[in-house]
Each structure stands twice: as structure tokens, then as C-alpha cells.
Design an enzyme around this catalytic site. Structure first.
Site, PDB file in Angstrom:
ATOM      1  N   ARG A  52      15.968  15.274  13.115  1.00  0.00           N
ATOM      2  CA  ARG A  52      15.448  14.987  11.773  1.00  0.00           C
ATOM      3  C   ARG A  52      16.550  14.322  10.947  1.00  0.00           C
ATOM      4  O   ARG A  52      16.308  13.403  10.178  1.00  0.00           O
ATOM      5  CB  ARG A  52      14.948  16.268  11.076  1.00  0.00           C
ATOM      6  N   TYR A 104      -0.900  -0.402  -5.206  1.00  0.00           N
ATOM      7  CA  TYR A 104      -1.639   0.149  -4.076  1.00  0.00           C
ATOM      8  C   TYR A 104      -2.364   1.435  -4.516  1.00  0.00           C
ATOM      9  O   TYR A 104      -1.766   2.280  -5.174  1.00  0.00           O
ATOM     10  CB  TYR A 104      -0.634   0.435  -2.962  1.00  0.00           C
ATOM     11  N   ASP A 176       8.086  -2.374  -4.713  1.00  0.00           N
ATOM     12  CA  ASP A 176       7.353  -2.291  -3.442  1.00  0.00           C
ATOM     13  C   ASP A 176       7.194  -3.738  -2.947  1.00  0.00           C
ATOM     14  O   ASP A 176       6.452  -4.529  -3.519  1.00  0.00           O
ATOM     15  CB  ASP A 176       5.998  -1.620  -3.690  1.00  0.00           C
ATOM     16  N   LYS A 201       2.715  -2.649   7.472  1.00  0.00           N
ATOM     17  CA  LYS A 201       2.136  -3.959   7.192  1.00  0.00           C
ATOM     18  C   LYS A 201       2.979  -5.057   7.845  1.00  0.00           C
ATOM     19  O   LYS A 201       3.113  -5.053   9.053  1.00  0.00           O
ATOM     20  CB  LYS A 201       2.000  -4.124   5.674  1.00  0.00           C
TER      21      LYS A 201
HETATM   22  C1  LIG Z   1      -0.153   0.284   2.644  1.00  0.00           C
HETATM   23  C2  LIG Z   1       0.670   0.219   1.434  1.00  0.00           C
HETATM   24  C3  LIG Z   1       1.388   1.338   0.978  1.00  0.00           C
HETATM   25  C4  LIG Z   1       1.299   2.683   1.676  1.00  0.00           C
HETATM   26  O1  LIG Z   1       1.873   2.644   2.928  1.00  0.00           O
HETATM   27  P1  LIG Z   1       1.407   3.571   4.179  1.00  0.00           P
HETATM   28  O2  LIG Z   1       2.275   3.088   5.271  1.00  0.00           O
HETATM   29  O3  LIG Z   1      -0.044   3.322   4.391  1.00  0.00           O
HETATM   30  O4  LIG Z   1       1.662   4.981   3.783  1.00  0.00           O
HETATM   31  C5  LIG Z   1       2.184   1.184  -0.123  1.00  0.00           C
HETATM   32  N1  LIG Z   1       2.264   0.016  -0.779  1.00  0.00           N
HETATM   33  C6  LIG Z   1       1.583  -1.073  -0.383  1.00  0.00           C
HETATM   34  C7  LIG Z   1       1.719  -2.341  -1.145  1.00  0.00           C
HETATM   35  C8  LIG Z   1       0.756  -1.016   0.719  1.00  0.00           C
HETATM   36  O5  LIG Z   1       0.068  -2.090   1.098  1.00  0.00           O
END
Ligand SMILES: *Cc1c(COP(=O)(O)O)cnc(C)c1O
Length: 389
Positions: A52, A104, A176, A201
Site C-alpha cells: 500500500r 464532472y 482536473d 480516460k
Molecule cells: C471520469 C472523470 C472523473 C472521475 O474519474 P473516475 O476514474 O471515474 O473515478 C473525474 N473528472 C473527470 C473530468 C472525469 O471525466
């Protein structure tokens, strides 16, 4: 040893954080599928005690993405939400956060329905309008959290302007960067303090991993994030780290193709009479096209707009019919994979945002969002064309 950060982005994508395995010479970083490490005598070990806390495959991924974002430190998590939740753990009861208002849906839900129970308060404002940010900041504001471009309305926030403001006010600016990936936008170089990704993504890009990562330069915050990563424990498994590490090698190739395919599709949609409103930062009609040209740059200084396009089809029924008729595009949540996806934010990704709030931010029920993949672009255009008929 060569200082990897001085190498080109594409070279770093392939090499940063990785070296041949010292035991076998394997060129690929092994999947260290282990929970613990053998010690020679109590406390005498090779830097690894428990998985971890540290894992060599994870460390390779963290160093790799850190190099791409131009960051000194990287911390990988088991999902994008785990990465985002770790950022709120930097705060304390009573703190206030200004958040971009069409982040998101899961981020909105986590802030409003989870962290609000722990004495944090959030103001959701249109951060593309700088005066709204200024108005929203309170004496107890500690962080500004933005997504640019936002999901799914693709509104941009001027990162450099906000970073200057945050420095002046002693606020943390977290970005983000999931939608652009480091290939088309590097917020730390524009003055942001922290970058977060859903590596699910574009970073991974093959729709086979859920993961997240936090990148930053400040040593004391990095120490705290490392502490939180180990304390809260939302770490990714070594196989998932290995998959993402494998994927970032082709990030430049994939992003260039996503960008070029999306540009062609956006221009096709503009000409189509059945499409009412097209939102793509690469179109001159996008209200912030000039900012996109300045802020979203590939490593060679050329603007890029990514692979996400949103458009309206007039009514919920027409949107629904379109979603049912596509054949190459798949109807699914998520984005950023090599295959093209299509979704309906109001009923899918943003169903957790209340209807009146959706209306307030301009997310209409007929809005369709596409994540343009890297298929042959004419096949994608033909698919859209037949579905619109
Ligand atoms: C998908 C997404 C998230 C969340 O991520 P996960 O991997 O699904 O937990 C956060 N911000 C954006 C812009 C996203 O597209």
C-alpha cells in the site's frame, strides 16, 4: 543518468520513470504483483516494506505521468474520484472551496453529498467568468477546483489568470486536466498548484482501467498527499498501473488523432441542418476559442482541442433516436478511449445533478456528447450522417 524531464514529451511518454529490470534486463517494467517485500533483517530492506505504501510498478507510472505534466511528484490512485477525494483531505472542517459549476457529475456529487457532511462548504460558480470567482471567495476559502474544458459544456477557464489570483490570495488552485491530458494542456506550467486526472480516460485510453493520479511541484503538499495516499489507502493495483504505463507510451499519437478526427467531425456537424448547436473549443464559433488557442497547446506550441464534442438535436426524442441509431459509436458513459463513444449527459453522466441545477448551467435535455476515438474518420462521419437521417 539522463535527466528525463529535459527530453521531449514523446520521448518521456515512452521512457520516463522506466528502466530495464535489474534482475533480468526486461525492457518493460514488471508487474510487481506482491503485497509485501522480504527484509534481510528487521528494518533492512530495499526501500519497500508493504505494497500500500510503495510498489515499483506504481512508482514507475507516477514518475512517468509526472514527467508528462512537468511535475516533480505524482501519486496514483484507484480512481479519478479517489484522487479528487484525496485533495479534499488537504482541507479542514470550516474550509470553503470554489468549484467550477459544470464539473464532472461525480465530483459535484462527492463535494455536495459527502464532503459537505464534514464541515466543508462549496460554491459552484461559472469560473470561466473571472468576476464570479472573485465574488465567491470568502475569508475561509482555501481552494479553487476547476475543470477546463468542463464536462459536457466545454467551457474554459483561464488557468494563468486564476493562478495569479490564487497566488495573491494564498489559495490552492487544483485543475482536473482529464479532458485535455498533458499532451494538450499542462496547468502546472501555467501556475496551477495541483493537477488531477481520471487516468480512466485519455491517459489510459483503452477503456480497460479505472484509475486516478495527482501531480504537483510543492514538496510539503506532496508529502501530505503521499501520507494521505498511504493512510486512506485508495491505491491502484500493480496490473492497473502497468496498463496505464503501457498506454501513456502512445498518448502523443492518440491525442493527435483524437484531435484531428474531432476537428473534422465538428466541421461536418456545423454544416448539418439537423444539428442545432455545436460546442467544440476548436471552432471559431466557440465563445472561448481565443483562450483555447492560447491555453491548450501541444508540447510544440501548436493549439489542440481534444476529442470531446457536444451538440444539441432540438428535443429529447430526437437525441434519443440518434443515440439508438449509431453503429460505430457505442452508447456508453466515459470518454477518452480509442473507440468512439456517445452519451446523453442529462440521463447518464449528469443524472446526479438536479434538473434545476442542470437547467441553470445550460445543460439541455437534448444535449449529446461524443468522445471521438481514433478510428478512420470517414467511418465516424458516415455513422453520424446515417443516424441523423
Ligand atoms: C471520469 C472523470 C472523473 C472521475 O474519474 P473516475 O476514474 O471515474 O473515478 C473525474 N473528472 C473527470 C473530468 C472525469 O471525466
Amino acid at each position: 543518468m539522463i535527466e528525463k524531464k529535459q527530453l521531449d514529451f514523446a520521448t518521456n511518454a515512452i521512457h520516463a520513470g522506466q528502466k530495464p529490470d535489474s534482475d533480468s534486463g526486461a525492457i518493460m517494467t514488471p508487474i510487481y504483483q506482491t503485497s509485501t517485500y522480504v527484509q534481510e533483517s528487521p528494518g533492512v530492506h530495499k526501500g519497500y516494506e508493504y505494497a500500500r505504501t510503495a510498489n515499483p510498478t506504481r512508482e514507475a507510472l507516477e514518475a512517468n505521468v509526472a514527467a508528462l505534466e512537468g511535475a516533480r511528484f505524482g501519486f496514483a490512485f484507484s480512481s479519478g474520484m479517489a484522487a479528487i477525494s484525496t485533495l479534499t483531505n488537504l482541507l479542514q472542517q470550516g474550509d470553503h472551496v470554489v468549484v467550477a459549476d459544470n464539473v464532472y457529475g461525480g465530483t459535484y456529487r462527492f463535494f455536495q453529498q459527502v464532503m459537505a457532511n464534514f464541515g466543508l462548504t462549496f460554491s459552484f460558480v461559472d469560473t470561466s467568468d473571472f468576476s464570479r470567482v472573485e465574488e465567491a471567495v470568502r475569508p475561509n476559502t482555501r481552494m479553487i477546483f476547476i475543470e477546463t474544458p468542463t464536462n459536457p459544456l466545454l467551457r474554459l477557464t483561464d488557468i494563468a489568470q486564476l493562478a495569479t489570483f490564487c497566488k495573491h490570495k494564498d489559495l490552492l488552485l487544483a485543475v482536473d486536466n482529464t479532458f485535455m491530458s498533458p499532451y494538450f494542456q499542462r496547468p502546472l506550467s501555467l501556475g496551477a498548484d495541483i493537477v488531477v486526472h481520471s487516468s480512466t480516460k485519455y491517459l489510459n485510453g483503452h477503456s480497460d482501467v479505472v484509475g486516478g493520479i495527482v501531480l504537483l511541484n510543492d514538496e510539503s503538499i506532496a508529502e501530505r498527499i503521499g501520507f494521505l495516499q498511504n493512510s486512506a489507502g485508495a491505491v491502484p493495483g500493480p496490473f492497473d498501473c502497468w496498463l496505464v504505463l503501457r498506454a501513456t507510451k502512445t498518448l502523443p499519437l492518440r491525442m493527435r488523432q483524437h484531435n484531428s478526427n474531432a476537428g473534422e467531425i465538428a466541421r461536418f456537424l456545423v454544416e448539418h441542418p439537423k444539428v442545432e448547436k455545436i460546442i467544440y473549443p476548436g471552432l471559431p464559433s466557440h465563445p472561448q476559442h481565443e483562450l483555447a488557442k492560447k491555453q491548450q497547446l501541444d508540447p510544440y506550441g501548436k493549439p489542440g482541442y481534444g476529442g470531446m464534442i457536444s451538440f444539441e438535436l432540438g428535443s429529447f426524442e430526437r437525441g434519443k433516436a440518434f443515440l439508438e441509431k449509431v453503429r460505430v459509436f457505442s452508447l456508453a458513459e466515459s470518454l477518452g478511449g480509442v473507440e468512439s463513444l456517445i452519451s446523453h449527459p442529462a440521463s447518464m453522466t449528469h443524472a446526479s445533478v438536479p434538473a434545476d441545477e442542470r437547467q441553470r448551467i445550460g445543460l439541455s435535455d437534448s444535449l449529446v456528447r461524443i468522445s471521438v476515438g481514433v478510428e478512420y474518420v470517414d467511418d465516424l462521419i458516415q455513422d453520424i450522417e446515417q443516424a441523423l437521417e
